[in-house]
Motif scaffolding. Structure first.
Motif, short mmCIF file in Angstrom:
data_model
loop_
_atom_site.label_atom_id
_atom_site.label_comp_id
_atom_site.label_asym_id
_atom_site.label_seq_id
_atom_site.Cartn_x
_atom_site.Cartn_y
_atom_site.Cartn_z
N ARG A 92 -3.54 2.98 14.94
CA ARG A 92 -4.70 2.81 15.51
C ARG A 92 -4.72 3.25 17.05
N ASN A 108 -7.75 -6.16 6.60
CA ASN A 108 -8.11 -4.65 7.21
C ASN A 108 -9.22 -5.21 8.33
N ASN A 127 -8.83 -0.30 9.89
CA ASN A 127 -7.28 -0.55 10.38
C ASN A 127 -6.54 -1.27 9.49
N MET A 129 -4.79 3.95 10.56
CA MET A 129 -6.21 3.78 10.67
C MET A 129 -6.85 5.15 9.79
#
Length: 252
Positions: free
Chosen positions: A89, A194, A206, A219
């Motif tokens: 991320r 997620n 994510n 991601m």
């Protein structure tokens, strides 16, 4: 219309990931900046093969990812949904978050435990106020810091007490916009497989691996396309949690 030009989200995402602007790409492949801009935002056309190769090498991605062949196999809608895969991320370019957040014109859905970074790094609250006034609908589901799922997640990632504190902070932040008619805030105690950040027809997904922090996990950047399956898969997941979540009381 079927032949209406659409932006090339994959090309834009690859440029963002490489830290290159339209002017940078233009200079490297010796093409007018306006032409590169049309590739990204307007034309939806494939450049000459030699140019496609140069761009793909520059961005370090497969040419067929940036410009899929016109004749695609039956499974191509699902493939076309994937705009880009980021290793973490934290690797998602700041500019992409900005484009998605500020570019939303219809709906924003967020499913997180905390999501505090959206407020502290991306100044989300003023955006919510402005866009809600313009008719954008917001649904934000954050964790219940007292739930067993949040407590367990904090222990697994080695932040006992820390995650719970971040969740409380986010809930406090969101009180500033929770009273707005177009904003719904709910809390949930489900296991967070997620985190989902949906902005109109694009979303960042994510995934979460056991024992790792959210920012360390990969991601997916996906988009809604006709007959695609990933989009519906994750949006159904959001709706299931949303239906189980409890409306957050407002302080006003």
């Amino acid at each position: 219309m079927d032949d209406e030009p659409v932006p090339n989200d994959r090309l834009r995402a690859a440029m963002d990931a490489a830290g290159l602007t339209i002017e940078d790409v233009s200079a490297r492949v010796e093409v007018d900046p306006k032409t590169v801009g049309r590739w990204v935002y307007a034309d939806g056309r494939r450049p000459h093969r030699t140019t496609r190769t140069l761009v793909a090498e520059l961005l370090r991605v497969e040419e067929t990812h940036l410009w899929p062949a016109e004749k695609r196999p039956a499974s191509s809608p699902a493939v076309a949904e994937l705009v880009h895969l980021y290793p973490t991320r934290s690797a998602v370019p700041f500019a992409l978050w900005t484009d998605l957040i500020r570019g939303a014109t219809e709906a924003v859905d967020v499913l997180v435990f905390s999501g505090q970074f959206l407020v502290e790094q991306h100044d989300l609250l003023p955006v919510i106020r402005a866009k809600e006034a313009a008719g954008v609908r917001f649904r934000i589901a954050v964790g219940d810091h007292t739930s067993s799922a949040v407590v367990q997640r904090a222990a697994e990632e080695g932040t006992t007490g820390g995650l719970e504190g971040r969740v409380q902070m986010m809930r406090r932040y969101l009180q500033d916009v929770a009273h707005l008619p177009g904003v719904e805030i709910r809390t949930h105690g489900t296991i967070l497989y997620n985190s989902i950040y949906r902005f109109d027809g694009q979303a960042l997904i994510n995934g979460h691996a056991f024992g790792s922090l959210a920012g360390q996990n990969p991601m997916l950047h996906i988009r809604h396309v006709p007959d695609g399956t990933m989009w519906e898969h994750y949006m159904r997941s959001f709706d299931r949690v949303w239906d189980l979540a409890r409306p957050e009381p407002t302080e006003r």
